[in-house]
Design an enzyme around this catalytic site. Structure first.
Site, PDB file in Angstrom:
ATOM      1  CD  GLU A 443      -4.266   3.616   3.922  1.00 18.07           C
ATOM      2  OE1 GLU A 443      -4.142   2.446   3.507  1.00 18.07           O
ATOM      3  OE2 GLU A 443      -3.912   3.966   5.046  1.00 18.07           O
ATOM      4  N   GLY A 444      -1.827   3.856  -0.828  1.00 15.33           N
ATOM      5  CA  GLY A 444      -1.565   3.701  -2.260  1.00 15.33           C
ATOM      6  C   GLY A 444      -1.615   5.058  -2.922  1.00 15.33           C
TER       7      GLY A 444
END
Length: 598
Positions: A443-444
């Site tokens: 998610e980054g």
């Protein structure tokens, strides 16, 4: 075997005594009738589900992992996972905070987050299957057409179907602007999707009869880069107009990733071979639509690490109380035994208290963010909605990066409490460490979160959002600044709050001259901001505890809360001084190194 007890007392403390959520709910029309008894009852039952249904599957699920049948492309999950999901759906847990218009129970989002913390403590790999569905639900709820909502949201709400987010590709990583998956318009208004996706959590499984994939792809006329990305809903089985399932769509699992942790979750390589999909939102605006899902996922990943921090702490504490080894440096404490329990040793206490402080600080911040989302969505005052949204945007990268970094440290230190036994699978500790590691990546990555915080959320609006949070700190300082009993909690955040303005301005000025200065400072900056937020909530928790004690409440919970806060400010919060120093060291020690990295 590991143990787990849902931390209901601490959840209730934050909900009712720190955040006063039922008072907040009274002005939110959908939640005005939600009372403390209802919240407590739901969380008690949710705790039972987590500890009695999913937790017993965690260790065995890690050992078994998932199995792919390459001929049929079907995935079998670990023994008991499918049956646990059926109980989850039967209990109505999937619908907890979903819109009643689509069959949801309409409870506040903060309740769902508390429930999911417990699920993540119990079994992160299992929890990711229903967890990703919430993101798909949110994206379609916000950006889907009326027809898409009618076809998909009732099934996602009930849990009859699950959802995924198909973002990255083998050559992309976080840089989604590089993706190559194609979407070709068809005469009937649908799209033919072709491409390959990797690292798709819960991408294939045996829980449900259909999986709703949200896929990023490019239209033929798409501009290059991230501005040319569109979002499509591509179901595993096509859905007929009446909601029944049609033929199999050619979107399937081509392989499973062999991972360090979360073995019980099917992390799939997804092959899309001319699958039929429908456009979600506007053409070339897919990232905006997907960010609804991604931001929900980032808060969810922070919650995953919060859950792991809590369960690792509980197990390490129980072990430290029972394991005897050596004598206390200040003299024997268990004189009837050949050695003292290791909990008497200062460094063991340091490790335990580090995990406890990171769990309690993370819980307060995560629950506050969830309450802000409830206010953003339902408060009748537009200004309150806007302010809540701005604070959530500011805090989301901190929730994702700070809590996950802390969990990696906490689970590792809890493993260390076990000594050699912490390295052995059946004790459960090494699984918590392995499972925690992924949360810093997906998610980054946490460096991406740091750039998002400093570059977009702080410097991007000249510090306006940061000042908004700073006003909360200043208000608390003003309330308690003359209270001697609060000085040890108030003085550190008052000082750091003042320092943050100068610190941010300095980095911003250097960054305007050389953008690499922002990149060099960002990770350190986020940790400083994280400590400011944690410090604020620890001060608020200490404030409540001191009041309860002054009123004559003898519950040892409040003394424990004060002791944890004192540890946090004495041993963890001072990290901010060294972080600001290293951030100010700038880009030169990193970038002027070609001879070193040749």
């Amino acid at each position: 075997m590991p143990i787990y007890t849902p931390p209901l007392r601490d959840m209730q403390f934050i909900l009712h005594e720190v955040l006063n959520v039922t008072e907040e709910f009274k002005v939110l029309p959908p939640h005005a009738e939600v009372d403390a008894e209802t919240l407590n009852a739901v969380l008690e039952e949710g705790g039972k589900f987590a500890s009695e249904v999913t937790f017993p599957l965690n260790l065995a699920g890690d050992e078994q992992g998932c199995t792919l049948d390459k001929a049929t492309h079907e995935v079998t999950t670990p023994k008991g996972f499918k049956e646990a999901y059926a109980k989850y759906v039967e209990g109505g847990w999937a619908a907890l905070s979903c819109d009643p218009a689509y069959g949801g129970q309409g409870l506040p989002f903060v309740v769902n987050q508390c429930f999911y913390e417990m699920l993540n403590s119990a079994n992160q790999a299992w929890t990711m299957y229903p967890g990703l569905s919430h993101g798909a639900y949110e994206a379609l709820h916000a950006h889907g057409t009326d027809e898409q909502k009618r076809l998909y949201l009732p099934k996602l709400t009930s849990g009859e179907w699950t959802g995924t987010m198909c973002l990255t590709e083998p050559h992309c990583g976080t840089d989604l602007g590089l993706l190559r998956t194609k979407a070709e318009p068809q005469a009937d208004g649908s799209y033919r999707i072709t491409g390959n996706k990797i690292f798709i959590s819960a991408g294939e499984h045996d829980f449900t009869e259909n999986i709703v994939h949200l896929v990023l792809a490019r239209l033929p006329d798409a501009p290059a880069g991230s501005k040319g990305i569109s979002l499509f809903v591509v179901p595993k089985f096509k859905v007929n107009a009446d909601g029944t399932l049609g033929e199999r769509n050619p979107i399937y699992c081509g392989g499973l990733e062999h991972k360090m942790g979360i073995h019980g979750n099917a992390t799939a390589q997804i092959v899309i071979d001319g699958a039929t999909g429908s456009l979600v939102g506007q053409p070339h605006k897919g990232l905006q639509a997907m960010f609804v899902m991604m931001n929900a996922a980032r808060l969810g990943v922070g919650n995953q690490s919060l859950g792991l921090t809590e369960v690792a702490y509980q197990n390490a504490l129980a072990y430290a109380k029972d394991r005897i080894q050596m004598r206390s440096l200040s003299g024997p404490k268990a004189k009837d035994k050949p050695a003292d329990p290791i909990i008497v040793h200062p460094d063991v206490r340091r490790m335990l208290l580090t995990a406890k402080a990171y769990a309690e600080g993370g819980r307060a911040m995560a629950m506050y963010c969830a309450l802000l989302i409830d206010k953003e969505q339902h408060h009748p005052d537009e200004k309150v909605r806007k302010d809540s949204a701005e604070l959530v945007a500011l805090l989301t990268p901190i929730v994702k990066a700070f809590i996950t970094d802390n969990a990696w440290s906490a689970t590792t230190q809890c493993q260390q409490v076990f000594g050699g036994h912490g390295y052995i699978h059946e004790w459960g500790m090494e699984q918590f460490v392995r499972d925690a590691r992924i949360n810093m990546i997906y998610e980054g990555t946490n460096a991406i979160q740091s750039l998002d915080l400093l570059g977009r959320k702080v410097l991007g609006n000249n510090g306006a959002s940061l000042r908004k949070f700073g006003k909360l700190v200043a208000k608390l300082v003003e309330e308690e600044g003359v209270n001697e009993k609060m000085a040890e909690f108030i003085n550190p955040i008052a000082y750091l709050g003042d320092q943050m303005t100068k610190f941010t301005t300095e980095i911003g000025f250097k960054g305007s001259q050389n953008p690499d200065e922002v990149g060099a400072a960002a990770v350190d900056y986020l940790r400083v901001a994280g400590h400011l937020v944690f410090g604020y909530f620890f001060a608020r928790m200490a404030q409540v505890a001191l009041r309860r004690i002054a009123e004559g409440d003898t519950d040892p919970f409040y003394q424990a809360k004060l002791q944890t806060a004192r540890f946090y400010f004495a041993k963890l919060f001072p990290e901010t001084a060294s972080l600001m120093r290293t951030a100010r060291a700038g880009a030169a020690p990193l970038m002027d190194t070609d001879a070193v990295l040749a």
